[in-house]
Design a protein around this motif. Structure first.
Motif, PDB file in Angstrom:
ATOM      1  N   THR A  29       0.816  -1.220   0.000  1.00  0.00           N
ATOM      2  CA  THR A  29       0.000   0.000   0.000  1.00  0.00           C
ATOM      3  C   THR A  29       0.848   1.268   0.000  1.00  0.00           C
ATOM      4  OG1 THR A  29      -0.092  -0.106   2.407  1.00  0.00           O
ATOM      5  CG2 THR A  29      -1.900  -1.124   1.179  1.00  0.00           C
ATOM      6  N   ALA A  30       2.125   1.223   0.360  1.00  0.00           N
ATOM      7  CA  ALA A  30       2.971   2.421   0.387  1.00  0.00           C
ATOM      8  C   ALA A  30       3.443   2.735  -1.023  1.00  0.00           C
ATOM      9  CB  ALA A  30       4.165   2.196   1.300  1.00  0.00           C
ATOM     10  N   PRO A  31       3.320   3.986  -1.445  1.00  0.00           N
ATOM     11  CA  PRO A  31       3.768   4.330  -2.795  1.00  0.00           C
ATOM     12  C   PRO A  31       5.295   4.332  -2.877  1.00  0.00           C
ATOM     13  CG  PRO A  31       3.019   6.289  -1.660  1.00  0.00           C
ATOM     14  CD  PRO A  31       2.710   5.116  -0.767  1.00  0.00           C
ATOM     15  N   ALA A  32       5.792   3.992  -4.049  1.00  0.00           N
ATOM     16  CA  ALA A  32       7.238   3.965  -4.251  1.00  0.00           C
ATOM     17  C   ALA A  32       7.749   5.398  -4.389  1.00  0.00           C
ATOM     18  CB  ALA A  32       7.566   3.175  -5.507  1.00  0.00           C
ATOM     19  N   PRO A  33       8.981   5.689  -3.930  1.00  0.00           N
ATOM     20  CA  PRO A  33       9.504   7.047  -4.056  1.00  0.00           C
ATOM     21  C   PRO A  33       9.757   7.392  -5.531  1.00  0.00           C
ATOM     22  CG  PRO A  33      11.197   5.568  -3.233  1.00  0.00           C
ATOM     23  CD  PRO A  33       9.907   4.791  -3.255  1.00  0.00           C
ATOM     24  N   VAL A  34       9.520   8.653  -5.877  1.00  0.00           N
ATOM     25  CA  VAL A  34       9.672   9.114  -7.250  1.00  0.00           C
ATOM     26  C   VAL A  34      11.112   9.553  -7.466  1.00  0.00           C
ATOM     27  CG1 VAL A  34       8.907  10.811  -8.942  1.00  0.00           C
ATOM     28  CG2 VAL A  34       7.283   9.845  -7.302  1.00  0.00           C
ATOM     29  N   ALA A  35      11.736   9.021  -8.525  1.00  0.00           N
ATOM     30  CA  ALA A  35      13.114   9.384  -8.826  1.00  0.00           C
ATOM     31  C   ALA A  35      13.138  10.761  -9.491  1.00  0.00           C
ATOM     32  CB  ALA A  35      13.736   8.351  -9.752  1.00  0.00           C
ATOM     33  N   PRO A  36      14.169  11.587  -9.226  1.00  0.00           N
ATOM     34  CA  PRO A  36      14.242  12.899  -9.877  1.00  0.00           C
ATOM     35  C   PRO A  36      14.497  12.739 -11.374  1.00  0.00           C
ATOM     36  CG  PRO A  36      16.253  12.461  -8.645  1.00  0.00           C
ATOM     37  CD  PRO A  36      15.291  11.349  -8.322  1.00  0.00           C
ATOM     38  N   ALA A  37      14.035  13.713 -12.143  1.00  0.00           N
ATOM     39  CA  ALA A  37      14.198  13.666 -13.597  1.00  0.00           C
ATOM     40  C   ALA A  37      15.677  13.782 -13.946  1.00  0.00           C
ATOM     41  CB  ALA A  37      13.423  14.802 -14.242  1.00  0.00           C
ATOM     42  N   PRO A  38      16.140  12.995 -14.932  1.00  0.00           N
ATOM     43  CA  PRO A  38      17.557  13.077 -15.292  1.00  0.00           C
ATOM     44  C   PRO A  38      17.883  14.430 -15.937  1.00  0.00           C
ATOM     45  CG  PRO A  38      16.376  11.701 -16.839  1.00  0.00           C
ATOM     46  CD  PRO A  38      15.419  12.033 -15.726  1.00  0.00           C
ATOM     47  N   VAL A  39      19.064  14.915 -15.695  1.00  0.00           N
ATOM     48  CA  VAL A  39      19.513  16.190 -16.231  1.00  0.00           C
ATOM     49  C   VAL A  39      20.069  15.962 -17.639  1.00  0.00           C
ATOM     50  CG1 VAL A  39      21.095  18.128 -15.915  1.00  0.00           C
ATOM     51  CG2 VAL A  39      20.033  17.026 -13.927  1.00  0.00           C
ATOM     52  N   SER A  40      19.657  16.787 -18.588  1.00  0.00           N
ATOM     53  CA  SER A  40      20.115  16.638 -19.964  1.00  0.00           C
ATOM     54  C   SER A  40      21.518  17.204 -20.098  1.00  0.00           C
ATOM     55  CB  SER A  40      19.153  17.369 -20.898  1.00  0.00           C
ATOM     56  OG  SER A  40      19.655  17.324 -22.208  1.00  0.00           O
TER      57      SER A  40
END
Length: 101
Positions: A29-40
């Motif tokens: 039931t716990a949501p997974a942590p969101v990874a930060p967007a990769p830097v271009s």
């Protein structure tokens, strides 16, 4: 000759057995942590006043050239139409002049 030829029906010996179905696994039931967007790593395009002026000048030149080509094509069609009309009037007058004499 023109009748369709259908392929023979499949002659499979039976229906394949269905795979056993596993019971559903409960989801956490716990949501997974969101990874930060990769830097271009691509360079950012920066428009300086000189490059902006060059782009505007280039675009203006393209518009003027395309406009000149289109106007010249329209003028060529108009001149051709007028010359065909003059030829038609001359031929008509020549043919009418022959019929009268």
């Amino acid at each position: 000759m023109f009748t369709p030829k259908y392929p023979a029906p499949d002659t499979a010996s039976g229906i394949p057995a269905a795979a056993p179905v596993a019971p559903p696994v409960p989801m956490p039931t716990a949501p997974a942590p969101v990874a930060p967007a990769p830097v271009s790593n691509r360079p950012v395009v920066q428009l300086t006043p000189g490059s902006t002026l060059a782009l505007v000048g280039g675009g203006t030149a393209v518009v003027l050239v395309v406009g000149a080509v289109l106007v010249s094509m329209l003028l060529a069609v108009a001149i051709t139409g007028a010359s065909v009309a003059v030829c038609a009037v001359v031929l008509r007058s020549l043919l009418n002049h022959e019929n009268r004499h």
